[in-house]
Design an enzyme around this catalytic site. Sequence first.
Site, PDB file in Angstrom:
ATOM      1  N   LYS A 159      -0.457  -4.531   4.341  1.00 39.37           N
ATOM      2  CA  LYS A 159       0.437  -5.577   4.837  1.00 39.37           C
ATOM      3  C   LYS A 159       0.707  -5.309   6.321  1.00 39.37           C
ATOM      4  O   LYS A 159       1.839  -5.326   6.806  1.00 39.37           O
ATOM      5  CB  LYS A 159       1.739  -5.575   4.027  1.00 39.37           C
ATOM      6  CG  LYS A 159       2.628  -6.793   4.259  1.00 39.37           C
ATOM      7  CD  LYS A 159       2.028  -8.082   3.770  1.00 39.37           C
ATOM      8  CE  LYS A 159       2.998  -9.243   3.939  1.00 39.37           C
ATOM      9  NZ  LYS A 159       2.365 -10.546   3.645  1.00 39.37           N
ATOM     10  N   TYR A 183       5.901   7.139  -3.567  1.00 38.42           N
ATOM     11  CA  TYR A 183       5.864   8.336  -4.411  1.00 38.42           C
ATOM     12  C   TYR A 183       6.525   9.540  -3.758  1.00 38.42           C
ATOM     13  O   TYR A 183       6.810  10.518  -4.438  1.00 38.42           O
ATOM     14  CB  TYR A 183       4.425   8.665  -4.812  1.00 38.42           C
ATOM     15  CG  TYR A 183       4.042   8.096  -6.157  1.00 38.42           C
ATOM     16  CD1 TYR A 183       4.781   7.075  -6.735  1.00 38.42           C
ATOM     17  CD2 TYR A 183       2.936   8.571  -6.860  1.00 38.42           C
ATOM     18  CE1 TYR A 183       4.426   6.538  -7.948  1.00 38.42           C
ATOM     19  CE2 TYR A 183       2.576   8.045  -8.079  1.00 38.42           C
ATOM     20  CZ  TYR A 183       3.326   7.027  -8.624  1.00 38.42           C
ATOM     21  OH  TYR A 183       2.978   6.503  -9.840  1.00 38.42           O
ATOM     22  N   ASP A 237      -0.438   0.098  -7.035  1.00 41.91           N
ATOM     23  CA  ASP A 237       0.234   0.076  -8.335  1.00 41.91           C
ATOM     24  C   ASP A 237       0.245  -1.340  -8.898  1.00 41.91           C
ATOM     25  O   ASP A 237      -0.114  -1.586 -10.053  1.00 41.91           O
ATOM     26  CB  ASP A 237       1.662   0.594  -8.161  1.00 41.91           C
ATOM     27  CG  ASP A 237       2.277   1.057  -9.472  1.00 41.91           C
ATOM     28  OD1 ASP A 237       1.573   1.064 -10.503  1.00 41.91           O
ATOM     29  OD2 ASP A 237       3.466   1.426  -9.468  1.00 41.91           O
ATOM     30  N   ASP A 249      -1.031  -9.559  -0.084  1.00 46.15           N
ATOM     31  CA  ASP A 249      -0.734 -10.720  -0.904  1.00 46.15           C
ATOM     32  C   ASP A 249      -1.963 -11.595  -1.084  1.00 46.15           C
ATOM     33  O   ASP A 249      -2.168 -12.194  -2.149  1.00 46.15           O
ATOM     34  CB  ASP A 249       0.436 -11.520  -0.328  1.00 46.15           C
ATOM     35  CG  ASP A 249       0.329 -11.748   1.168  1.00 46.15           C
ATOM     36  OD1 ASP A 249      -0.268 -10.909   1.858  1.00 46.15           O
ATOM     37  OD2 ASP A 249       0.846 -12.758   1.658  1.00 46.15           O
TER      38      ASP A 249
END
Length: 476
Positions: free
Chosen positions: A237, A160, A362, A338
């Site tokens: 991650k 963003y 998101d 993930d």
Amino acid sequence: MYEKITPPDMGERIIFKDGEPVVPDNPIVPFIRGDGTGIDLWPAAQKVFDAAVQAAYGGKRQISWFKIYAGDEACEKYGTYQYLPQDTLDAIKEYGIAIKGPLTTPIGGGIRSLNVALRQIFDLYSCVRPCKYYPGTPSPHKSPEKLDVIIYRENTEDIYLGIEWRQGSEIANKLIDILNNELIPATPEHGKKQIPLDSGIGIKPISKTGSQRLVRRAIKNALRLPKRKQMVTLVHKGNIMKYTEGAFRDWGYEVAIAEFRAECVTERESWILDNKARNPEITLEENARQIEPGYDALTAEKKAQITREVEDVLNAIGETHGNGQWKDKVMVNDRIADSIFQQIQTRPDEYSILATMNLNGDYLSDAAAAIVGGLGMGPGANIGDRCAIFEATHGTAPKHAGLDRVNPGSVILSGVMMLEFMGWQEAADLIKHGIGQAISNGEVTYDLARLMEPPVEPLKCSEFASAIIKYFQTNE
């Protein structure tokens, strides 16, 4: 004070103290109707809100609605390209809490996204998205009722901030040259990595301040939940991006331990404490062996480090969190991004609050919404320390505008979030009960009706609102 809008004669301001709203019994709440189907959605939603407040408080509390403008409707009132007039910004700043329908992304007006602009202007750093199943809602999953999570997505950093340079541009080429020939060779851990010369370049800043204020608010939310739901999972991650995504995880644990020590336990701490409770005679080394996979293959230095970790935990919180006391604390753990996509589908009831950076959140919030019925049933809020804006999470769907057929669920459930944020839980609970009963009885708009088995006759947008309200007075 305002150019083209006038506040209600009755009502008082909501103010913020230490990041939390102080709400009078007669607050003034600005609302933005929204573009496209907003013309149908807002009247239906407002009718539900007012009926719930009246039913819950019998006139002792009441919202004074203050119409403000954004999007296409603002351009009609203020002029071409006036998608976000100063009147609207001043009103939201003055009254603290606002709610809005879907807004059009401007074309040619200089604002990339009205939603993003509002978040940045008011520093609304927490994008909060609950995903909860209402029985009867069509879902592609066999057990959607097991998912009941709240996603706290960081709202101001990561993608963003939008810092990037186009492939082939002078600055991109200069950055690639500096990275390849100076910075990467000067950082041994990067080895012989080289950025392809025809790359675009983007930077994803993740700050300690931004990460910790998000996690702080997520933990405060967890403390208000039932004991069985008091869990915050840091999604990242960090196995790949150690100094951004991995740092988000580390900073999250840091704020949990430093600021919420009496109320929180980390997952790793719970393993240490549980080992000690089950075997009071266990040695530090054996405890370390049980919490760390492959302990015996580690170097002596690494073994000593983990053993010290065990000793430090037992010394620091053994008395306050040991002997099973940790089970009454907020559990703070972390999961790889993930992996969590799989786990919210295969083991959804193991999670409660998911705290994420911007991009991960998101993806994750839309995926979770799909499990429980889609964005039509997905509420959202953008919350900061001095302001909060509640919003529909779907688009404007202009082809359906004015037809009184679309699902107002997202706006209504965003209003539920607003009422809960205000501390008006009784009114919020009435709406949730009404929505649940209407859906379970097949009283739904076309988007849900067409997916139900057996098929049901769809209600209009306004009729769905009325169906919700009628269940306020019943326990059916």
